[in-house]
Design an enzyme around this catalytic site. Structure first.
Site, PDB file in Angstrom:
ATOM      1  N   ASN A 171       0.685  -1.571  -0.269  1.00 52.01           N
ATOM      2  CA  ASN A 171      -0.027   0.087  -0.228  1.00 52.01           C
ATOM      3  C   ASN A 171       1.136   1.297   0.047  1.00 52.01           C
ATOM      4  OD1 ASN A 171       0.689   0.524   2.778  1.00 52.01           O
ATOM      5  ND2 ASN A 171      -0.007  -1.071   3.428  1.00 52.01           N
ATOM      6  N   LYS A 250       9.134 -17.461 -10.588  1.00 51.84           N
ATOM      7  CA  LYS A 250       8.048 -16.378 -10.813  1.00 51.84           C
ATOM      8  C   LYS A 250       7.709 -16.412 -11.613  1.00 51.84           C
ATOM      9  CE  LYS A 250       8.644 -12.210 -13.910  1.00 51.84           C
ATOM     10  NZ  LYS A 250       9.611 -11.404 -14.622  1.00 51.84           N
TER      11      LYS A 250
END
Ligand code: C5P
Length: 374
Positions: A171, A250
């Site tokens: 955030n 990944k």
């Protein structure tokens, strides 16, 4: 700069040497458009008048507001520090003595003056103190011992919840409010531990910092430290959800849309508040709507001692220099108007200290539990 100061050194010289704008006029329309005297007064963490002449000290003690500096001094809530510089006779004159007594009674801090050779050729008190001493005095003027012997734990910044080794959910928290709270607690004399998510801030001096990345790490560090702290200030923007499992490698781009399975993170603040010997707990609440109701509800549901709520969105709250807070505690509330976060943190710290003292005093008056044996 006052007009008298500008007779000695030009504003341009000070601007060039300091690299900062110099304000001189109360009604300078260009400056008023950028930052008026009220904004300047609010912006300052401290107002230091150095050197302060006998004339300015007299005007300050009478509350005059006829130029930028005197108006700013009346309009600010920041501490005022005055470093006198004048001829020894002027310093010792009863008129100046009375003015100084009045200023000190109002909480103005006096820095000096020093004694020695004066510009006018006389010897005695009235010299401006040396710049190094002035800086030292300014630093220690903000310090108190109100939290001496008290340990304060502060959480700050965002957390990162990893999706795979290179991607995460996070955030916009900058960590500024938490860092400012840690600094304010340290200035109040507390032993401070700061558990910080990834931010780009320099930690305050004399604060021990534990760096974490995820909400899981923050949870274990805070719960470890909470067992031995007196006050816990939870300013971190802890993620509410994390990925159930981070992919070990990944993730490859595919044609189909991936689905992320999220689970709730533990509410660290509520867990600390529920500990058997819980510290004095202070939460933060960032709200986009129903600020009062939501904050009061959180105060109750998480069983906190205090909550500081701020409005977010429309350029307010996250990742900005300034903030405004509504502070709630069981049976009380106080509004703290828009100000830089460091300034706001000091004001909030004052409220925390007062409530913490009240709570510890109440607890020490409670009768000790007596054990009943049969
Ligand atoms: O419920 P809400 O997330 O709005 O509450 C915010 C307060 O709770 C903040 O003080 C924050 O640091 C804390 N919090 C926490 N653990 C979480 C989520 C929020 O400690 N998982």
């Amino acid at each position: 700069m006052t007009p008298a100061a500008a007779e000695f050194i030009t504003p341009l010289t000070l601007q060039a040497l300091s690299g900062n704008p110099v304000h001189t006029d109360l009604l300078d329309h260009a400056a008023e458009a950028a930052m008026g005297h009220i904004e300047l007064a609010r912006w300052a963490d401290a107002v230091i008048i150095a050197p302060a002449t006998a004339n300015f000290i007299a005007r300050l003690s009478n509350g005059l507001a006829d130029d930028l500096l005197s108006t700013l001094c009346l309009a600010t809530a920041a501490p005022l520090l005055v470093a006198p510089a004048m001829n020894r006779q002027m310093w010792q004159n009863p008129a100046t003595r009375e003015n100084i007594v009045r200023l000190e009674a109002r909480g103005v801090t006096l820095l000096g003056p020093a004694s020695g050779a004066q510009a006018c050729g006389e010897m005695g008190p009235g010299r401006l103190i040396d710049p190094e001493e002035l800086v030292q005095a300014i630093v220690s003027a903000g310090r108190t011992n109100r939290l001496a012997g008290v340990s304060v734990l502060v959480s700050a910044g965002p957390t990162r919840e990893f999706i795979d080794p290179v991607r995460y959910i996070s955030n916009r928290s900058s960590g500024r409010m938490g860092y400012a709270m840690a600094k304010a607690a340290e200035e109040a004399g507390a032993a401070v531990t700061l558990v910080s998510g990834p931010v780009s801030l320099t930690p305050p001096a004399r604060v021990s910092v534990i760096d974490i990345t995820s909400s899981g790490q923050m949870h274990s560090e805070i719960l470890d430290a909470a067992a031995t702290c007196d006050i816990f200030i939870s300013s971190a923007a802890v993620a509410d959800y994390r990925t159930r499992e981070a992919a070990p490698n990944k993730m490859k781009k595919k044609d189909s849309e991936p689905v992320l399975h999220l689970e709730k993170t533990p509410d660290i603040l509520a867990e600390v508040a529920a500990l058997p010997n819980a510290p004095f707990t202070v939460g933060f609440a960032a709200e986009t709507e129903n600020l009062h109701d939501n904050a009061k509800q959180k105060l109750k549901s998480k069983n906190l001692d205090m909550i500081a709520a701020n409005r977010v969105g429309d350029g307010l709250g996250f990742d900005v220099e300034e903030n405004a807070l509504e502070v709630f505690w069981p049976g009380g509330t106080q509004s703290l108007g828009t100000a830089p976060k460091e300034n706001l943190a000091r004001q909030l710290m004052e409220i925390i200290v007062a409530r913490y003292r009240e709570k510890t005093a109440e607890q020490s008056h409670e009768p000790a539990e007596t054990e009943v044996s049969d």
